[in-house]
Design an enzyme around this catalytic site. Structure first.
Site, PDB file in Angstrom:
ATOM      1  N   ARG A 145       4.294  -3.801  17.312  1.00  0.00           N
ATOM      2  CA  ARG A 145       5.115  -3.508  16.147  1.00  0.00           C
ATOM      3  C   ARG A 145       5.306  -4.858  15.491  1.00  0.00           C
ATOM      4  O   ARG A 145       6.105  -5.671  15.921  1.00  0.00           O
ATOM      5  CB  ARG A 145       6.439  -2.881  16.555  1.00  0.00           C
ATOM      6  CG  ARG A 145       7.232  -2.363  15.378  1.00  0.00           C
ATOM      7  CD  ARG A 145       8.486  -1.640  15.803  1.00  0.00           C
ATOM      8  NE  ARG A 145       8.228  -0.430  16.577  1.00  0.00           N
ATOM      9  CZ  ARG A 145       7.840   0.725  16.057  1.00  0.00           C
ATOM     10  NH1 ARG A 145       7.663   0.839  14.754  1.00  0.00           N
ATOM     11  NH2 ARG A 145       7.616   1.769  16.816  1.00  0.00           N
ATOM     12  N   GLU A 183       5.686   8.498   1.140  1.00  0.00           N
ATOM     13  CA  GLU A 183       7.007   8.201   1.698  1.00  0.00           C
ATOM     14  C   GLU A 183       7.580   6.900   1.193  1.00  0.00           C
ATOM     15  O   GLU A 183       8.765   6.627   1.373  1.00  0.00           O
ATOM     16  CB  GLU A 183       6.886   8.019   3.217  1.00  0.00           C
ATOM     17  CG  GLU A 183       6.972   9.249   4.045  1.00  0.00           C
ATOM     18  CD  GLU A 183       6.924   8.863   5.512  1.00  0.00           C
ATOM     19  OE1 GLU A 183       7.891   9.128   6.226  1.00  0.00           O
ATOM     20  OE2 GLU A 183       5.911   8.278   5.942  1.00  0.00           O
ATOM     21  N   LYS A 234       7.515  -1.516   6.705  1.00  0.00           N
ATOM     22  CA  LYS A 234       7.558  -0.245   5.981  1.00  0.00           C
ATOM     23  C   LYS A 234       8.806  -0.183   5.130  1.00  0.00           C
ATOM     24  O   LYS A 234       9.875  -0.625   5.544  1.00  0.00           O
ATOM     25  CB  LYS A 234       7.438   0.944   6.927  1.00  0.00           C
ATOM     26  CG  LYS A 234       8.278   0.934   8.170  1.00  0.00           C
ATOM     27  CD  LYS A 234       7.892   2.128   9.073  1.00  0.00           C
ATOM     28  CE  LYS A 234       8.619   2.061  10.398  1.00  0.00           C
ATOM     29  NZ  LYS A 234       8.193   3.068  11.355  1.00  0.00           N
ATOM     30  N   ARG A 278      -1.336   9.699  11.667  1.00  0.00           N
ATOM     31  CA  ARG A 278      -2.237   8.570  11.882  1.00  0.00           C
ATOM     32  C   ARG A 278      -3.553   9.086  12.449  1.00  0.00           C
ATOM     33  O   ARG A 278      -3.562   9.922  13.351  1.00  0.00           O
ATOM     34  CB  ARG A 278      -1.596   7.613  12.890  1.00  0.00           C
ATOM     35  CG  ARG A 278      -2.358   6.314  13.133  1.00  0.00           C
ATOM     36  CD  ARG A 278      -1.763   5.253  12.287  1.00  0.00           C
ATOM     37  NE  ARG A 278      -2.312   3.939  12.459  1.00  0.00           N
ATOM     38  CZ  ARG A 278      -1.558   2.854  12.703  1.00  0.00           C
ATOM     39  NH1 ARG A 278      -0.262   2.968  12.874  1.00  0.00           N
ATOM     40  NH2 ARG A 278      -2.103   1.670  12.759  1.00  0.00           N
ATOM     41  N   GLU A 316      -4.726   7.395   7.505  1.00  0.00           N
ATOM     42  CA  GLU A 316      -3.733   8.465   7.573  1.00  0.00           C
ATOM     43  C   GLU A 316      -4.399   9.753   7.103  1.00  0.00           C
ATOM     44  O   GLU A 316      -5.066   9.784   6.070  1.00  0.00           O
ATOM     45  CB  GLU A 316      -2.544   8.107   6.662  1.00  0.00           C
ATOM     46  CG  GLU A 316      -1.362   9.034   6.783  1.00  0.00           C
ATOM     47  CD  GLU A 316      -0.424   8.723   7.968  1.00  0.00           C
ATOM     48  OE1 GLU A 316      -0.794   7.906   8.843  1.00  0.00           O
ATOM     49  OE2 GLU A 316       0.667   9.302   8.000  1.00  0.00           O
ATOM     50  N   LYS A 348       1.993  -5.544   3.695  1.00  0.00           N
ATOM     51  CA  LYS A 348       1.245  -6.232   4.751  1.00  0.00           C
ATOM     52  C   LYS A 348       0.817  -7.633   4.327  1.00  0.00           C
ATOM     53  O   LYS A 348       0.425  -7.838   3.178  1.00  0.00           O
ATOM     54  CB  LYS A 348      -0.032  -5.438   5.080  1.00  0.00           C
ATOM     55  CG  LYS A 348       0.232  -4.007   5.512  1.00  0.00           C
ATOM     56  CD  LYS A 348      -1.079  -3.254   5.682  1.00  0.00           C
ATOM     57  CE  LYS A 348      -0.819  -1.829   6.127  1.00  0.00           C
ATOM     58  NZ  LYS A 348      -2.060  -1.046   6.226  1.00  0.00           N
ATOM     59  N   ARG A 405      -2.063   8.905  16.860  1.00  0.00           N
ATOM     60  CA  ARG A 405      -1.248   7.709  17.063  1.00  0.00           C
ATOM     61  C   ARG A 405      -1.126   7.361  18.532  1.00  0.00           C
ATOM     62  O   ARG A 405      -1.093   6.206  18.904  1.00  0.00           O
ATOM     63  CB  ARG A 405       0.142   7.975  16.497  1.00  0.00           C
ATOM     64  CG  ARG A 405       1.087   6.814  16.543  1.00  0.00           C
ATOM     65  CD  ARG A 405       2.455   7.334  16.112  1.00  0.00           C
ATOM     66  NE  ARG A 405       3.395   6.270  15.908  1.00  0.00           N
ATOM     67  CZ  ARG A 405       4.034   5.636  16.882  1.00  0.00           C
ATOM     68  NH1 ARG A 405       3.793   5.944  18.128  1.00  0.00           N
ATOM     69  NH2 ARG A 405       4.910   4.696  16.595  1.00  0.00           N
ATOM     70  N   GLU A 409       0.841  -1.191   0.000  1.00  0.00           N
ATOM     71  CA  GLU A 409       0.000   0.000   0.000  1.00  0.00           C
ATOM     72  C   GLU A 409       0.875   1.239   0.000  1.00  0.00           C
ATOM     73  O   GLU A 409       1.991   1.212   0.509  1.00  0.00           O
ATOM     74  CB  GLU A 409      -0.860   0.039   1.281  1.00  0.00           C
ATOM     75  CG  GLU A 409      -1.944  -1.005   1.335  1.00  0.00           C
ATOM     76  CD  GLU A 409      -2.680  -1.016   2.685  1.00  0.00           C
ATOM     77  OE1 GLU A 409      -3.625  -1.798   2.815  1.00  0.00           O
ATOM     78  OE2 GLU A 409      -2.290  -0.260   3.591  1.00  0.00           O
ATOM     79  N   LYS A 432       2.405   4.412   1.381  1.00  0.00           N
ATOM     80  CA  LYS A 432       2.612   4.881   2.752  1.00  0.00           C
ATOM     81  C   LYS A 432       2.496   6.402   2.727  1.00  0.00           C
ATOM     82  O   LYS A 432       3.406   7.101   2.305  1.00  0.00           O
ATOM     83  CB  LYS A 432       3.988   4.459   3.268  1.00  0.00           C
ATOM     84  CG  LYS A 432       4.205   4.860   4.698  1.00  0.00           C
ATOM     85  CD  LYS A 432       5.550   4.399   5.205  1.00  0.00           C
ATOM     86  CE  LYS A 432       5.672   4.690   6.682  1.00  0.00           C
ATOM     87  NZ  LYS A 432       5.342   6.061   7.038  1.00  0.00           N
TER      88      LYS A 432
END
Ligand SMILES: Nc1ncnc2c1ncn2[C@@H]1O[C@H](COP(=O)(O)OP(=O)(O)OP(=O)(O)O)[C@@H](O)[C@H]1O
Ligand SMILES: [Mg+2]
Ligand SMILES: [Mg+2]
Length: 769
Positions: A592, A573, A598, A426, A474, A578, A442, A419, A421
């Site tokens: 995490r 970015e 990422k 967030r 986001e 995922k 976040r 996806e 970023k």
């Protein structure tokens, strides 16, 4: 207070100061201290920790000895860290396994370790322990005395062993739980004790916080003890702990009458009153309440009252330990005197802890969890406490990667998706059954006031039939004319409070990437593909306002590379990669996870990601920069010890304007008493120290072992790790010091860089749990 009556500067964990000669610009510090003086050595309160082999040998080298304002006695770096004997390994079993390295440990060894940990765990919770009478200081039917809690704090402060901390806390909570007659949150001793243990007053998202500035506290201490401010500051320089200074100051003041002893509910109430005081004269009113509190303090209570007010207890009690202790206490309470084998007991304790941990990450609200536990035990908790719109859950986080090869290493042969970023903020968007909308950041801050436009926009993207939801997304700055995404800075320039829709110039575009709750049902346990389908089915894009995160399910390295390029062209970015199917693709709150990777374009050539670090000190500028700070000392955060660990000095990447701006922002945070004792200084010697509040995002070329800084010391090697050529990127005002990059993450960055590109270590080292 004179030096004579000042107690010894004991090597508590909050005092772990490490020093070595600075390799850059500072003189060797070896002469700074020799060994504790006799005077210091004979005093024994609070109890000094016995020198011992730590249960987390690689992680926490024992302190070298008493230290004083960053001038400790000897270097821990000089000595190899002793390897703990097997018997000393009383840490949680998962941790023990983790530290051995996932790949190197055999199944039998693992099983053996697990068994040992299990027996050890059960052995602390013997029947004897369960039927222990309540503390004598607490009379039946009365509110819980604050002194009983403080006794537990003192014991916790005196050890670094996690299992010991867990034992002390469990015993305390069990005692309180056993006497609890009510399940009404407002009058619960247990609930208030839980909050005071983690130094909070309400759920995070309600936003009532402690964190009173040093000068106000110094003033309150001066007024309540009749000592002058200069003397208090002098003591502070010696002690590095205002709590201790307050405790020692009190004794000199003759008391006319004896105020009523403090209780857990009364302290909780006073702290809440202080945190909520605002407006006219608020400083004076705060000082008034603090003075009353201090006047009623006995023994060591003032130490913890002041530290609570500062915003941090600094006893090394991580919130995750509290959650486990709470679970254990409830399990033990409900077992009563029942006989049970150690294996069964361990199993019950572990199951209980898993349940409470799971529930807490979905519904981080003790006001709801504690009464439910008292009423229905751990068995009935899941039924009563579930993900609920209006209560923000802790977001799932991602692991950094340095190369597409690394992504494929992880996900080859599995179904995954890439996806965009987006580079914004967030946003967890909630629609409650009553039709109200809330947006959380976040770190679970309620952002609805910052984004009134977003709250207005949301209804337009909801398809009919949707009554309640939680979306993970986001929020990105958006230019309505060019239809282009704007950099994050444009969003962060918006005001945080009192924003009126008509004054808004920067638009917010929401990009949804996950659906966690829909029409009364939690979707956390569904596969990502199903959650995504439901998202697409029940929501609709609105031009310039709402869209779905752009995704591509192509899985070759060429596909990924092309999509990465495209994302950057579109102002993103990089990519989030995922897992799409199987149980491993469930949403993991607060984790995490290795199932979210990422891949940031900018950072592929560096260490894979940026770091978010706390500004703890500064160096005066030279030449043109003499009126401002010219460089800064940064630190990472170690959640186990609650300490900050220095990591680098940073002086590049700042414009003149930025330096002026930072001076204005940071100058009020200067600490007159030198560094606080929750900073592991090492050999750093900045000109000024700050209250740790400000977090900066920083980029580095690479990481190296350091003779000066303390970051992650003991994890990879006894030495700390530092950043080479650090460069400032931006202020992270959505992160507090506790959310800074953790010591374990720093170690992971270092290790990843050491292994060949494309090979990375797994594990979830910096999860909330
Ligand atoms: N498609 C997406 N899926 C998930 N997160 C996304 C997506 N697009 C943008 N994000 C953002 O990326 C963040 C993760 O990467 P980032 O490095 O920006 O995190 P961070 O806030 O710096 O936190 P940390 O570095 O601690 O992970 C998410 O928290 C989210 O805000
Ligand atoms: Mg981001
Ligand atoms: Mg980041």
């Amino acid at each position: 207070m004179s030096d004579v009556d000042s107690p010894v500067k004991v090597p508590t964990k909050a005092r772990r100061r490490i020093v070595e000669s600075d390799d850059e610009d500072e003189a060797p510090a070896s002469k700074a201290g020799a060994s504790p003086s006799k005077k210091e050595a004979k005093v024994s309160s609070p109890p000094a920790k016995k020198p011992k082999i730590e249960e987390k040998p690689a992680k926490k080298p024992a302190p070298a000895g008493p230290s004083k304002n960053g001038k400790p006695l000897a270097s821990i770096f000089a000595k190899p860290v002793p390897k703990a004997k097997e018997e000393d390994t009383d840490d949680y079993k998962d941790r023990a396994v983790e530290e051995e390295g996932e790949d190197e440990i055999s199944d039998e060894e693992e099983q053996e370790q697990e068994e040992k940990a299990a027996v050890k765990l059960a052995s602390i919770f013997t029947k004897d322990y369960r039927s222990a009478p309540p503390d004598k200081a607490w009379k039946e039917g009365e509110p819980l005395p604050y002194s009983v809690l403080v006794t537990a704090f003192e014991k916790i402060e005196a050890t670094t062993k996690r299992l010991e901390i867990l034992g002390i806390l469990t015993r305390f909570l069990l005692m309180v739980a056993k006497r609890e007659k009510t399940t009404d949150a407002k009058s619960s001793n247990l609930l208030k004790a839980v909050y005071l243990c983690i130094n909070r007053l309400c759920p995070d998202y309600e936003g009532t916080e402690l964190g009173i500035g040093e000068s106000l506290l110094v003033k309150a201490i001066a007024e309540s003890t009749g000592r002058n401010i200069a003397k208090i500051k002098e003591d502070l320089r010696k002690e590095g702990d205002l709590g201790k200074v307050a405790m020692l100051s009190r004794n000199t003041q003759p008391t006319m009458f004896k105020p009523k002893p403090l209780t857990v509910p009364s302290v909780f109430q006073s702290l809440t009153d202080i945190a909520k005081t605002s407006g006219n004269n608020s400083q004076t009113r705060k000082v008034g309440i603090i003075k009353k509190l201090l006047a009623a303090c006995q023994g060591n209570e003032a130490k913890f009252i002041i530290r609570s007010l500062e915003g941090k207890l600094r006893i090394g009690l991580a919130e995750r330990s509290l959650v486990v202790a709470l679970a254990h206490a409830i399990v033990l309470k409900n077992l009563g005197d029942k006989k049970i084998s150690p294996e069964m007991l361990t199993q019950k304790l572990e199951e209980g802890a898993e349940i409470v941990k799971g529930v807490y990450s979905e519904l981080p609200n003790y006001d709801l969890i504690v009464p439910a536990l008292l009423e229905a035990g751990v068995e009935g908790l899941r039924e009563r406490c579930k993900l609920t719109p209006g209560v923000p859950l802790k977001p799932m986080l991602a692991k950094p990667t340095k190369a597409i090869g690394e992504v494929l290493d992880r996900f080859e042969g599995k179904e995954f998706t890439c996806e965009y970023k987006y580079d914004g903020e967030r946003a967890q968007v909630h629609l409650l059954e009553d039709g109200s909308i809330a947006v959380f950041s976040r770190n679970s801050e309620n952002m609805s006031a910052k984004y009134p436009d977003l709250v207005e926009q949301i209804p337009r993207c909801i398809k009919p039939g949707v009554k309640s939801f939680v979306i993970d997304s986001e929020a990105v700055a958006f230019d309505l004319e060019t239809k282009k995404l704007l950099p994050f800075q444009d969003l962060s320039r918006r005001k945080r409070k009192d924003v009126r829709t008509e004054d808004i110039t920067v638009r917010v575009h929401l990009f949804a990437f996950d659906l966690l709750y829909l029409n009364g049902e939690s979707l956390l346990h569904m596969e990502l593909r199903e959650r995504r389908n439901l998202l697409l089915e029940h929501f609709q894009p609105v031009e310039g306002e709402f869209g779905f995160a752009k995704s591509s399910d192509g899985t070759s390295s060429e596909d990924i590379a092309a999509f990465l390029e495209e994302s950057v062209k579109d102002g993103c970015e990089g990519l989030m990669v995922k897992l799409l199917a199987t149980e491993a693709s469930n949403y993991e709150p607060s984790r995490r996870s290795i199932n979210w990777l990422k891949l940031k374009k900018d950072y592929l050539s560096g260490v894979g990601d940026s770091l978010d670090l706390v500004v703890v000190g500064a160096y005066y500028g030279k030449g043109k920069r003499t009126n401002v700070y010219g460089a800064f000392l940064l630190a990472c955060y170690d959640p186990d010890s609650e300490n900050l660990q220095t990591i680098c000095k940073i002086g590049t990447g700042f414009s003149e304007e930025k330096l002026a701006e930072f001076y204005n922002e940071l100058h009020p945070l200067e600490l007159s008493g030198g560094p606080r004792n929750d900073i592991e200084i090492g050999g750093a010697k900045p000109d000024v120290w700050f209250e740790p509040k400000v977090v900066w995002e920083v980029l580095t070329a690479d990481l190296s072992l350091s003779p000066v800084y303390t970051a992650a010391h003991g994890i990879v090697e006894s030495r700390g790790i530092s950043l080479r050529f650090p460069r400032f990127i931006k202020v992270r005002d959505d992160k507090g010091p506790d959310e800074a990059t953790s010591a374990e993450q720093v170690a992971e960055f270092y290790q990843r860089q050491a292994t060949a590109a494309g090979k990375s270590r797994g594990g979830n080292v910096d999860d909330f749990w």
